[in-house]
Enzyme design. Sequence first.
Site, mmCIF file in Angstrom:
data_model
loop_
_atom_site.group_PDB
_atom_site.id
_atom_site.type_symbol
_atom_site.label_atom_id
_atom_site.label_comp_id
_atom_site.label_asym_id
_atom_site.label_seq_id
_atom_site.Cartn_x
_atom_site.Cartn_y
_atom_site.Cartn_z
ATOM 1 N N ALA A 47 32.071 9.766 64.243
ATOM 2 C CA ALA A 47 31.825 10.897 65.132
ATOM 3 C C ALA A 47 31.683 10.355 66.550
ATOM 4 O O ALA A 47 31.351 9.189 66.746
ATOM 5 C CB ALA A 47 30.545 11.608 64.706
ATOM 6 N N GLY A 101 31.638 8.692 60.330
ATOM 7 C CA GLY A 101 32.491 9.818 59.962
ATOM 8 C C GLY A 101 33.893 9.397 59.546
ATOM 9 O O GLY A 101 34.566 10.125 58.802
ATOM 10 N N GLU A 105 33.587 8.531 56.020
ATOM 11 C CA GLU A 105 33.369 9.786 55.279
ATOM 12 C C GLU A 105 34.669 10.568 55.093
ATOM 13 O O GLU A 105 34.902 11.146 54.028
ATOM 14 C CB GLU A 105 32.316 10.630 56.009
ATOM 15 N N GLU A 143 25.288 4.728 60.895
ATOM 16 C CA GLU A 143 24.413 5.738 61.525
ATOM 17 C C GLU A 143 22.976 5.246 61.665
ATOM 18 O O GLU A 143 22.281 5.580 62.624
ATOM 19 C CB GLU A 143 24.430 7.044 60.703
HETATM 20 N N1 COA Z 1 32.062 7.403 69.594
HETATM 21 C C1 COA Z 1 32.394 7.361 70.887
HETATM 22 N N2 COA Z 1 33.007 6.326 71.467
HETATM 23 C C2 COA Z 1 33.285 5.263 70.687
HETATM 24 C C3 COA Z 1 32.970 5.242 69.333
HETATM 25 C C4 COA Z 1 32.330 6.373 68.766
HETATM 26 N N3 COA Z 1 32.018 6.460 67.473
HETATM 27 N N4 COA Z 1 33.363 4.044 68.816
HETATM 28 C C5 COA Z 1 33.920 3.367 69.838
HETATM 29 N N5 COA Z 1 33.867 4.100 70.962
HETATM 30 C C6 COA Z 1 34.368 3.731 72.299
HETATM 31 C C7 COA Z 1 33.471 2.740 72.996
HETATM 32 O O1 COA Z 1 32.395 3.403 73.606
HETATM 33 C C8 COA Z 1 34.432 2.139 73.999
HETATM 34 O O2 COA Z 1 34.606 3.049 75.048
HETATM 35 P P1 COA Z 1 34.535 2.504 76.603
HETATM 36 O O3 COA Z 1 35.765 1.633 76.713
HETATM 37 O O4 COA Z 1 34.607 3.755 77.392
HETATM 38 O O5 COA Z 1 33.252 1.747 76.698
HETATM 39 C C9 COA Z 1 35.749 2.107 73.216
HETATM 40 O O6 COA Z 1 35.603 3.047 72.156
HETATM 41 C C10 COA Z 1 36.059 0.760 72.600
HETATM 42 O O7 COA Z 1 34.945 0.371 71.820
HETATM 43 P P2 COA Z 1 34.168 -1.030 72.015
HETATM 44 O O8 COA Z 1 32.784 -0.846 71.470
HETATM 45 O O9 COA Z 1 34.295 -1.492 73.418
HETATM 46 O O10 COA Z 1 35.052 -1.950 71.048
HETATM 47 P P3 COA Z 1 34.574 -3.220 70.238
HETATM 48 O O11 COA Z 1 35.807 -3.840 69.720
HETATM 49 O O12 COA Z 1 33.633 -4.044 71.039
HETATM 50 O O13 COA Z 1 33.712 -2.619 68.993
HETATM 51 C C11 COA Z 1 33.232 -1.080 67.216
HETATM 52 C C12 COA Z 1 34.321 -1.783 68.049
HETATM 53 C C13 COA Z 1 33.924 -0.040 66.309
HETATM 54 C C14 COA Z 1 32.493 -2.090 66.372
HETATM 55 C C15 COA Z 1 32.234 -0.377 68.163
HETATM 56 O O14 COA Z 1 32.962 0.423 69.067
HETATM 57 C C16 COA Z 1 31.249 0.505 67.453
HETATM 58 O O15 COA Z 1 30.290 0.028 66.873
HETATM 59 N N6 COA Z 1 31.460 1.854 67.515
HETATM 60 C C17 COA Z 1 30.557 2.792 66.957
HETATM 61 C C18 COA Z 1 30.768 2.931 65.468
HETATM 62 C C19 COA Z 1 29.747 3.895 64.884
HETATM 63 O O16 COA Z 1 28.543 3.691 64.964
HETATM 64 N N7 COA Z 1 30.259 4.970 64.273
HETATM 65 C C20 COA Z 1 29.447 5.928 63.609
HETATM 66 C C21 COA Z 1 29.100 7.029 64.501
HETATM 67 S S1 COA Z 1 28.054 8.196 63.645
#
Ligand code: COA
Length: 260
Positions: free
Chosen positions: A66, A111, A114, A134
Amino acid sequence: MSGAGLRIAVDGRVATVTINRPDVLNALNTELLEELLATLTDLGADPGVGVVVLTGEGDRSFIAGADIKEMAGKTPLEARAYSELGQEIAHKLETMRKPTIAAVNGYALGGGCEMALACDVRLASENAEFGQPEINLGIIPGWGASQRLARATNIGYAKELILTGRRVDAAEALERGLVQHVHPADELMPATWKMAAEMASKSPVALYYAKEATNRSLHGDIGGNLVHEADLYSLMFSTDDAREGLSAFVEKRQASFVGK
Ligand code: COA
């Protein structure tokens, strides 16, 4: 067909829906969720489509969850609606009248995991990663993981992933039954489309009843579920497709199904 945030490509009877928000690793915001729900509803009703494939744009991510930035501003009532919307999409993937296949081409987090869990079958690339992070955000899964992760694997493993937020790689996901097959990244979509085309060549009505009966295997009472299976099985004998499939075997020819 295309729309903001989603790409839909139909090849033969296989529709591929691609989540197209690569700047944020295909995170799902409300606009995209609403588009996805409408698209799945349309594809579900389209007799020209036999199988639906769900994947993500690019080579890094299926769906990174999400949209956390959107979630951060939500009131409890808005969060409830957001949970219900995601759950409705997952329910559609799980119960629509045609097979759904997740082609997990990278991160399937929160999500994203999911949505993959709600599909009938999950195929993954070697670089795929799964998880329910989460808990790291101070919240809990809201689009079905508290139920579907344990049903796909087992309750201890589901609790471990949900309570730690740990990410698992494709090899572990395969070992745990979270996915059915793992492929090198460049072979994921060909393998997915091959499986989808094979399913799409079957009788659409048999596919639907097979899916409906199998969906009950992890729910409710086995006695009632077996009666339901027998009812659906016998109903099949009213269809042109059953007559065609059974006589094609006897006549040693390829069956041609019409979906009625
Ligand atoms: N919602 C919103 N934006 C997200 C996102 C999410 N779930 N997952 C990644 N992004 C965005 C980041 O904020 C970043 O945006 P920016 O360039 O404007 O800062 C972009 O996607 C790239 O992500 P980044 O974190 O820089 O890449 P990374 O390779 O360092 O890490 C992940 C990748 C997937 C490990 C990391 O993005 C992450 O942990 N995301 C969240 C995953 C999560 O918790 N999902 C469950 C949500 S309920």
